[in-house]
Design an enzyme around this catalytic site. Structure first.
Site, mmCIF file in Angstrom:
data_model
loop_
_atom_site.group_PDB
_atom_site.id
_atom_site.type_symbol
_atom_site.label_atom_id
_atom_site.label_comp_id
_atom_site.label_asym_id
_atom_site.label_seq_id
_atom_site.Cartn_x
_atom_site.Cartn_y
_atom_site.Cartn_z
ATOM 1 N N HIS A 1 -15.880 -6.877 5.870
ATOM 2 C CA HIS A 1 -16.424 -5.773 6.619
ATOM 3 C C HIS A 1 -18.005 -6.030 6.947
ATOM 4 C CE1 HIS A 1 -12.589 -3.898 5.199
ATOM 5 N NE2 HIS A 1 -12.602 -3.617 6.467
ATOM 6 N N THR B 1 -19.616 -6.663 0.483
ATOM 7 C CA THR B 1 -18.191 -6.988 1.336
ATOM 8 C C THR B 1 -17.838 -8.365 1.861
ATOM 9 O OG1 THR B 1 -16.843 -6.176 3.120
ATOM 10 C CG2 THR B 1 -19.130 -6.435 3.485
ATOM 11 N N ASP C 1 0.547 -1.265 -0.017
ATOM 12 C CA ASP C 1 0.023 0.024 -0.041
ATOM 13 C C ASP C 1 1.014 1.230 0.146
ATOM 14 O OD1 ASP C 1 -2.998 -0.928 1.314
ATOM 15 O OD2 ASP C 1 -1.241 -2.274 1.580
ATOM 16 N N ASP D 1 -11.907 4.936 -2.299
ATOM 17 C CA ASP D 1 -12.498 3.677 -2.775
ATOM 18 C C ASP D 1 -13.624 3.518 -3.922
ATOM 19 O OD1 ASP D 1 -11.489 1.762 -0.808
ATOM 20 O OD2 ASP D 1 -12.677 3.127 0.818
ATOM 21 N N GLY E 1 -12.912 -5.220 -1.910
ATOM 22 C CA GLY E 1 -12.488 -4.072 -2.370
ATOM 23 C C GLY E 1 -13.820 -3.622 -3.324
ATOM 24 N N THR F 1 -7.156 -4.576 0.707
ATOM 25 C CA THR F 1 -5.964 -4.887 1.534
ATOM 26 C C THR F 1 -5.906 -6.112 2.337
ATOM 27 O OG1 THR F 1 -5.106 -2.720 1.356
ATOM 28 C CG2 THR F 1 -4.094 -4.330 3.076
ATOM 29 N N GLU G 1 -5.097 7.469 -0.050
ATOM 30 C CA GLU G 1 -5.315 6.634 1.151
ATOM 31 C C GLU G 1 -4.542 6.568 2.334
ATOM 32 O OE1 GLU G 1 -6.767 2.545 0.896
ATOM 33 O OE2 GLU G 1 -6.888 2.638 3.099
HETATM 34 N N1 LIG Z 1 -15.124 -0.694 8.648
HETATM 35 C C1 LIG Z 1 -14.285 -0.175 7.821
HETATM 36 N N2 LIG Z 1 -12.987 0.152 8.045
HETATM 37 C C2 LIG Z 1 -12.045 0.461 7.402
HETATM 38 N N3 LIG Z 1 -11.960 0.298 5.977
HETATM 39 C C3 LIG Z 1 -13.275 -0.368 5.541
HETATM 40 C C4 LIG Z 1 -14.413 -0.658 6.349
HETATM 41 N N4 LIG Z 1 -15.245 -0.951 5.478
HETATM 42 C C5 LIG Z 1 -14.725 -0.764 4.318
HETATM 43 N N5 LIG Z 1 -13.479 -0.463 4.226
HETATM 44 C C6 LIG Z 1 -12.646 -0.043 3.072
HETATM 45 O O1 LIG Z 1 -13.417 0.020 1.879
HETATM 46 C C7 LIG Z 1 -12.795 -0.761 1.000
HETATM 47 C C8 LIG Z 1 -13.810 -1.953 0.465
HETATM 48 O O2 LIG Z 1 -14.159 -2.734 1.505
HETATM 49 P P1 LIG Z 1 -14.542 -4.163 1.481
HETATM 50 O O3 LIG Z 1 -13.741 -4.990 0.499
HETATM 51 O O4 LIG Z 1 -14.912 -4.635 2.966
HETATM 52 O O5 LIG Z 1 -15.956 -4.086 0.734
HETATM 53 C C9 LIG Z 1 -11.516 -1.393 1.593
HETATM 54 O O6 LIG Z 1 -10.447 -0.378 1.068
HETATM 55 P P2 LIG Z 1 -8.946 -1.027 1.146
HETATM 56 O O7 LIG Z 1 -8.584 -2.475 1.030
HETATM 57 O O8 LIG Z 1 -8.216 -0.210 0.251
HETATM 58 O O9 LIG Z 1 -8.567 -0.281 2.613
HETATM 59 C C10 LIG Z 1 -11.933 -1.527 2.891
HETATM 60 O O10 LIG Z 1 -10.652 -1.288 3.866
HETATM 61 MG MG LIG Z 2 -9.940 0.461 -0.786
HETATM 62 MG MG LIG Z 3 -7.092 0.596 3.358
HETATM 63 MG MG LIG Z 4 -6.425 1.004 -0.091
#
Ligand SMILES: Nc1ncnc2c1ncn2[C@@H]1O[C@H](COP(=O)(O)O)[C@@H](OP(=O)(O)O)[C@H]1O
Ligand SMILES: [Mg+2]
Ligand SMILES: [Mg+2]
Ligand SMILES: [Mg+2]
Length: 305
Positions: free
Chosen positions: A193, A190, A49, A242, A215, A120, A72
């Site tokens: 999350h 997701t 990252d 995002d 993602g 990530t 980010e």
């Molecule tokens: N509760 C949370 N806390 C921190 N980041 C979150 C989050 N929910 C979603 N995200 C961020 O939104 C992006 C998509 O999430 P997801 O895969 O869960 O749908 C990911 O980006 P990054 O991987 O760039 O940090 C993720 O980290």
């Molecule tokens: Mg992201």
């Molecule tokens: Mg992130």
């Molecule tokens: Mg990211």
């Protein structure tokens, strides 16, 4: 005639995202991910990252010193290795004609939102096809252009990685547009999350199938390639980096990405970065407002509070 800035910024972003993608592969191959927790275990950052962001921001700001760029991973040291500095603009992309409405936009009127590695959590777990590099180009508050780069996509010619792009008024490139199956409602959401509220919103939309992937970039790819009809995320967890690139690509394609109430986010530089009202994206075949109207009011109220 000089090439409009939007075309040059997009063309450099395509090549820079590919370079960032190779950095992401290199870090994984070396095997030492250097994982740190940002706001907790749900919010990780790795060496990939950090390095990918340095590569992107250094390359874009070197060529476009007046560009506002928000990444980010915060402020990056821009004193990068020469091999991380990308200077060539993508020539294939530059063969396209710039839409009239963006021709006169000046460098200082853009905001570029950078998510150097989206997914990530999946990256650290070895689910590498979910990983994307996102570079979103906003003009006057709106997401207008975007690049979604998949560093681990295997092309039929054996090449690894692919760049998907979209620019409103021009269209999209880098993938085969495909409609999702008729008579179904496949929702992508997701994988890492999930919360009770996220689940409640899914249940309210009566999906025929739910696809959980990592993602925001990879989820919008499910829509572009006909594997899902909608992306639904009733959580304040996503941030502007995002959704900027995915929104621009999806909307250049004819779909829509908004918050769960059906309202577009602002991508102006001074906004609160959090997408507090969640994410709702739909393919062109669906009427976005119909889906937004099916989201129960108590879910929207829970996000507002
Ligand atoms: N509760 C949370 N806390 C921190 N980041 C979150 C989050 N929910 C979603 N995200 C961020 O939104 C992006 C998509 O999430 P997801 O895969 O869960 O749908 C990911 O980006 P990054 O991987 O760039 O940090 C993720 O980290
Ligand atoms: Mg992201
Ligand atoms: Mg992130
Ligand atoms: Mg990211």
């Amino acid at each position: 005639m000089t090439t409009p800035q939007v075309m040059r910024i997009m063309a450099l972003s395509i090549n820079t995202a590919a370079r960032a993608g190779s950095i992401i592969r290199d870090v994984m191959q070396r095997g030492n991910l250097g994982i740190v927790e940002k706001e907790g275990k749900d919010d990780l950052q790795t060496e990939a990252d950090r390095s990918a962001q340095q590569c992107i921001i250094a390359s874009l700001s070197r060529k476009f010193p007046n560009l506002k760029i928000i990444g980010e991973e915060g402020d990056s040291n821009l004193d990068v290795k020469p091999e991380w500095l990308v200077t060539d603009e993508n020539e294939e992309f530059l063969k396209n004609c710039c839409p009239e409405e963006w021709r006169e936009i000046k460098e200082e009127e853009f905001v570029v939102w950078v998510d150097p590695l989206d997914g990530t959590s999946e990256y650290t777990q070895g689910l590498l096809e979910h990983v994307t590099v996102l570079i979103g180009v906003a003009i006057k508050n709106r997401a207008v252009g975007g690049v979604i780069y998949q560093p681990y996509y295997k092309q039929s010619n054996g090449e690894i990685g692919r760049a998907i792009w979209g620019l409103k008024g021009l269209g999209t490139g880098g993938f085969k547009p495909t409609s999702p199956p008729k008579g179904q409602m496949i929702i992508t959401t997701t994988r890492s999350h999930l919360t009770p509220l996220v689940q409640q919103a899914l249940d309210a939309l009566s999906p025929t199938e739910v696809i959980k992937v990592g993602g925001a970039g990879y989820k919008v790819l499910q829509l572009l390639e006909g594997r899902a009809h909608a992306y639904v995320f009733a959580s304040p967890g996503c941030k502007r980096w995002d959704t900027c690139a995915p929104e621009a690509v999806l909307e250049a394609y004819g779909g829509i990405l908004t918050d769960l109430a059906g309202v577009h986010y602002s991508y102006a530089a001074e906004v609160d970065y959090k997408n507090r009202m969640g994410v709702l994206a739909t393919v062109p075949e669906l009427k976005h407002s119909d889906i937004a109207n099916q989201v129960p009011k108590d879910i929207l109220d829970a996000l507002r509070s």
